[in-house]
Design an enzyme around this catalytic site. Sequence first.
Site, PDB file in Angstrom:
ATOM      1  N   LYS A  50       0.826  -1.208   0.000  1.00 13.66           N
ATOM      2  CA  LYS A  50       0.000   0.000   0.000  1.00 13.66           C
ATOM      3  C   LYS A  50       0.861   1.259   0.000  1.00 13.66           C
ATOM      4  CE  LYS A  50      -4.162  -1.791   2.267  1.00 13.66           C
ATOM      5  NZ  LYS A  50      -5.085  -1.630   3.414  1.00 13.66           N
ATOM      6  N   CYS A  74      -0.657   0.988   5.978  1.00 17.30           N
ATOM      7  CA  CYS A  74      -1.082   0.099   7.071  1.00 17.30           C
ATOM      8  C   CYS A  74      -2.030  -0.966   6.545  1.00 17.30           C
ATOM      9  CB  CYS A  74      -1.837   0.873   8.150  1.00 17.30           C
ATOM     10  SG  CYS A  74      -0.870   1.986   9.136  1.00 17.30           S
ATOM     11  N   ASP A  75      -2.024  -2.085   7.222  1.00 22.13           N
ATOM     12  CA  ASP A  75      -3.048  -3.090   6.965  1.00 22.13           C
ATOM     13  C   ASP A  75      -3.211  -3.929   8.225  1.00 22.13           C
ATOM     14  OD1 ASP A  75      -4.599  -4.043   4.378  1.00 22.13           O
ATOM     15  OD2 ASP A  75      -4.221  -5.806   5.617  1.00 22.13           O
ATOM     16  N   SER A  76      -4.424  -4.401   8.445  1.00 21.39           N
ATOM     17  CA  SER A  76      -4.712  -5.195   9.641  1.00 21.39           C
ATOM     18  C   SER A  76      -5.386  -6.504   9.280  1.00 21.39           C
ATOM     19  CB  SER A  76      -5.631  -4.415  10.597  1.00 21.39           C
ATOM     20  OG  SER A  76      -5.054  -3.213  11.028  1.00 21.39           O
TER      21      SER A  76
END
Length: 211
Positions: A50, A74-76
Amino acid sequence: MFVLASASKARQKLLDQIALRHKVIVSDFDETQLQEPDPILKVKLLAKGKADSALKKLIEENHALNTYQALLGCDSLFEFKGEIFEKPINKEQLISRWKRMSGQSGFLHTGHYLISLDNSKSDMESISQNNSCEGVVSTKIEFMNLSNFEINKYASTSEPYNCAGGFAIEGNGGLFIKKIDGCFSNVIGLSLPWLKNNLEKYGLSRLLLDR
Protein backbone atom coordinates in the site's frame (compact mmCIF):
# COMPACT_ATOMS: atom_id res chain seq x y z
CA MET A 1 2.37 17.18 5.75
CA PHE A 2 1.78 13.47 6.23
CA VAL A 3 0.36 10.96 3.75
CA LEU A 4 -1.88 8.08 4.81
CA ALA A 5 -2.05 5.30 2.23
CA SER A 6 -5.40 3.99 3.43
CA ALA A 7 -9.08 4.69 2.85
CA SER A 8 -9.91 3.58 6.41
CA LYS A 9 -12.04 6.17 8.21
CA ALA A 10 -10.95 4.66 11.53
CA ARG A 11 -7.27 5.31 10.75
CA GLN A 12 -8.06 8.83 9.62
CA LYS A 13 -9.85 9.51 12.90
CA LEU A 14 -6.81 8.27 14.83
CA LEU A 15 -4.60 10.78 12.99
CA ASP A 16 -7.14 13.53 13.64
CA GLN A 17 -7.07 12.55 17.32
CA ILE A 18 -3.36 13.36 17.56
CA ALA A 19 -3.69 16.44 15.33
CA LEU A 20 -1.54 14.99 12.55
CA ARG A 21 -2.48 16.91 9.40
CA HIS A 22 -2.64 14.45 6.55
CA LYS A 23 -3.66 13.72 3.01
CA VAL A 24 -5.27 10.40 2.11
CA ILE A 25 -4.04 8.62 -0.99
CA VAL A 26 -5.79 5.34 -1.60
CA SER A 27 -3.38 2.80 -3.04
CA ASP A 28 -3.98 0.71 -6.15
CA PHE A 29 -2.28 -2.30 -4.59
CA ASP A 30 -4.16 -5.52 -5.36
CA GLU A 31 -4.40 -7.32 -2.03
CA THR A 32 -5.85 -10.44 -3.62
CA GLN A 33 -2.58 -11.16 -5.42
CA LEU A 34 -0.82 -11.83 -2.12
CA GLN A 35 -1.37 -15.45 -1.10
CA GLU A 36 0.72 -15.64 2.05
CA PRO A 37 -0.35 -18.04 4.84
CA ASP A 38 1.78 -16.51 7.60
CA PRO A 39 -0.28 -13.69 9.19
CA ILE A 40 2.69 -11.62 10.39
CA LEU A 41 4.47 -11.72 7.05
CA LYS A 42 1.26 -11.13 5.14
CA VAL A 43 0.24 -8.02 7.03
CA LYS A 44 3.78 -6.67 6.71
CA LEU A 45 3.78 -7.18 2.93
CA LEU A 46 0.32 -5.66 2.59
CA ALA A 47 1.40 -2.51 4.43
CA LYS A 48 4.48 -2.17 2.20
CA GLY A 49 2.42 -2.77 -0.93
CA LYS A 50 0.00 0.00 0.00
CA ALA A 51 2.79 2.42 0.90
CA ASP A 52 4.73 1.79 -2.31
CA SER A 53 1.58 2.20 -4.41
CA ALA A 54 0.80 5.56 -2.81
CA LEU A 55 4.44 6.65 -3.16
CA LYS A 56 4.31 5.87 -6.87
CA LYS A 57 1.26 8.11 -7.23
CA LEU A 58 3.04 10.94 -5.42
CA ILE A 59 6.10 10.69 -7.63
CA GLU A 60 3.99 10.60 -10.78
CA GLU A 61 2.25 13.77 -9.59
CA ASN A 62 5.65 15.30 -8.76
CA HIS A 63 4.59 16.07 -5.20
CA ALA A 64 6.66 13.69 -3.07
CA LEU A 65 9.83 15.72 -2.99
CA ASN A 66 8.45 19.11 -2.08
CA THR A 67 5.08 18.80 -0.37
CA TYR A 68 5.07 15.89 2.08
CA GLN A 69 7.43 14.71 4.80
CA ALA A 70 6.29 11.14 5.46
CA LEU A 71 3.98 8.42 4.18
CA LEU A 72 2.41 5.52 6.05
CA GLY A 73 0.93 2.31 4.70
CA CYS A 74 -1.08 0.10 7.07
CA ASP A 75 -3.05 -3.09 6.97
CA SER A 76 -4.71 -5.19 9.64
CA LEU A 77 -5.87 -8.77 9.98
CA PHE A 78 -7.16 -10.94 12.77
CA GLU A 79 -5.55 -14.27 13.60
CA PHE A 80 -7.75 -16.88 15.25
CA LYS A 81 -6.19 -20.20 16.17
CA GLY A 82 -3.67 -19.89 13.34
CA GLU A 83 -6.28 -18.92 10.75
CA ILE A 84 -6.38 -15.51 9.08
CA PHE A 85 -9.67 -13.62 9.42
CA GLU A 86 -9.79 -10.61 7.13
CA LYS A 87 -12.96 -8.64 6.37
CA PRO A 88 -15.97 -10.98 6.27
CA ILE A 89 -17.37 -11.47 2.78
CA ASN A 90 -20.99 -11.99 3.83
CA LYS A 91 -23.35 -12.37 6.77
CA GLU A 92 -23.09 -16.15 6.86
CA GLN A 93 -19.32 -16.07 7.17
CA LEU A 94 -19.48 -13.39 9.85
CA ILE A 95 -21.95 -15.34 11.97
CA SER A 96 -19.94 -18.53 11.60
CA ARG A 97 -16.76 -16.78 12.72
CA TRP A 98 -18.40 -15.09 15.68
CA LYS A 99 -19.77 -18.39 16.92
CA ARG A 100 -16.20 -19.68 16.95
CA MET A 101 -14.75 -16.51 18.50
CA SER A 102 -17.32 -16.30 21.30
CA GLY A 103 -15.58 -16.82 24.65
CA GLN A 104 -12.22 -17.28 22.92
CA SER A 105 -9.23 -15.06 22.13
CA GLY A 106 -7.17 -14.12 19.10
CA PHE A 107 -4.66 -11.57 17.86
CA LEU A 108 -5.17 -8.40 15.85
CA HIS A 109 -2.03 -7.73 13.79
CA THR A 110 -1.39 -4.39 12.12
CA GLY A 111 1.46 -3.95 9.69
CA HIS A 112 3.05 -0.50 9.40
CA TYR A 113 5.37 0.74 6.65
CA LEU A 114 6.62 4.30 7.18
CA ILE A 115 8.56 6.19 4.52
CA SER A 116 10.45 9.40 5.19
CA LEU A 117 10.26 11.44 1.98
CA ASP A 118 13.87 12.48 1.47
CA ASN A 119 14.31 15.45 -0.87
CA SER A 120 17.77 14.23 -1.91
CA LYS A 121 16.37 11.21 -3.75
CA SER A 122 14.12 11.21 -6.79
CA ASP A 123 13.29 7.61 -7.63
CA MET A 124 10.80 5.36 -5.90
CA GLU A 125 13.19 2.49 -5.13
CA SER A 126 15.75 4.73 -3.42
CA ILE A 127 13.13 6.49 -1.33
CA SER A 128 11.27 3.35 -0.27
CA GLN A 129 14.30 1.20 0.52
CA ASN A 130 16.66 3.72 2.08
CA ASN A 131 14.25 5.90 4.05
CA SER A 132 11.75 3.47 5.50
CA CYS A 133 10.99 1.31 8.49
CA GLU A 134 8.43 -1.39 9.03
CA GLY A 135 6.86 -3.20 11.93
CA VAL A 136 3.96 -5.35 13.02
CA VAL A 137 2.15 -4.60 16.27
CA SER A 138 0.00 -7.38 17.74
CA THR A 139 -2.75 -7.06 20.33
CA LYS A 140 -4.38 -10.01 22.06
CA ILE A 141 -8.17 -9.78 22.25
CA GLU A 142 -10.40 -11.84 24.50
CA PHE A 143 -14.09 -12.00 23.63
CA MET A 144 -17.10 -12.40 25.89
CA ASN A 145 -19.47 -15.33 25.60
CA LEU A 146 -22.17 -14.27 23.16
CA SER A 147 -25.66 -15.57 22.56
CA ASN A 148 -26.90 -16.40 19.07
CA PHE A 149 -29.25 -13.44 19.41
CA GLU A 150 -26.35 -11.03 20.04
CA ILE A 151 -24.32 -12.45 17.17
CA ASN A 152 -27.21 -12.23 14.72
CA LYS A 153 -28.11 -8.73 15.83
CA TYR A 154 -24.53 -7.50 15.33
CA ALA A 155 -24.36 -9.26 11.97
CA SER A 156 -27.46 -7.31 10.90
CA THR A 157 -25.59 -4.01 11.21
CA SER A 158 -23.17 -2.65 8.62
CA GLU A 159 -20.32 -2.11 11.09
CA PRO A 160 -18.44 -5.45 11.11
CA TYR A 161 -18.13 -5.90 7.36
CA ASN A 162 -15.40 -3.31 6.91
CA CYS A 163 -13.26 -4.56 9.78
CA ALA A 164 -10.55 -7.19 10.00
CA GLY A 165 -11.98 -10.02 12.07
CA GLY A 166 -15.51 -8.67 11.73
CA PHE A 167 -15.60 -6.32 14.72
CA ALA A 168 -14.90 -2.68 15.56
CA ILE A 169 -13.63 -2.15 19.10
CA GLU A 170 -14.41 1.58 18.87
CA GLY A 171 -18.01 0.85 17.86
CA ASN A 172 -20.73 -1.61 18.82
CA GLY A 173 -18.21 -4.44 18.68
CA GLY A 174 -16.60 -3.05 21.81
CA LEU A 175 -19.52 -4.49 23.77
CA PHE A 176 -18.29 -8.00 23.03
CA ILE A 177 -14.65 -7.59 24.01
CA LYS A 178 -13.80 -8.75 27.52
CA LYS A 179 -10.25 -7.42 27.57
CA ILE A 180 -7.20 -6.73 25.45
CA ASP A 181 -3.50 -7.21 26.06
CA GLY A 182 -1.50 -4.65 24.11
CA CYS A 183 -2.02 -1.47 22.14
CA PHE A 184 -5.63 -0.23 21.95
CA SER A 185 -5.24 2.01 18.89
CA ASN A 186 -3.63 -0.90 17.07
CA VAL A 187 -6.97 -2.72 17.20
CA ILE A 188 -8.63 0.29 15.58
CA GLY A 189 -6.19 0.35 12.69
CA LEU A 190 -2.73 1.65 13.56
CA SER A 191 -0.51 1.81 16.60
CA LEU A 192 -0.08 5.42 17.68
CA PRO A 193 2.91 4.58 19.94
CA TRP A 194 4.62 2.85 17.00
CA LEU A 195 3.97 5.86 14.78
CA LYS A 196 5.24 8.35 17.36
CA ASN A 197 8.44 6.41 18.00
CA ASN A 198 9.25 6.07 14.32
CA LEU A 199 8.43 9.65 13.38
CA GLU A 200 10.89 10.66 16.10
CA LYS A 201 13.45 8.33 14.52
CA TYR A 202 13.36 10.45 11.35
CA GLY A 203 13.21 13.77 13.20
CA LEU A 204 9.58 14.30 12.25
CA SER A 205 7.90 14.55 15.65
CA ARG A 206 7.06 18.16 14.74
CA LEU A 207 4.25 16.76 12.59
CA LEU A 208 2.39 15.61 15.71
CA LEU A 209 -0.04 17.83 17.63
CA ASP A 210 0.02 20.35 14.78
CA ARG A 211 -3.18 22.16 15.72
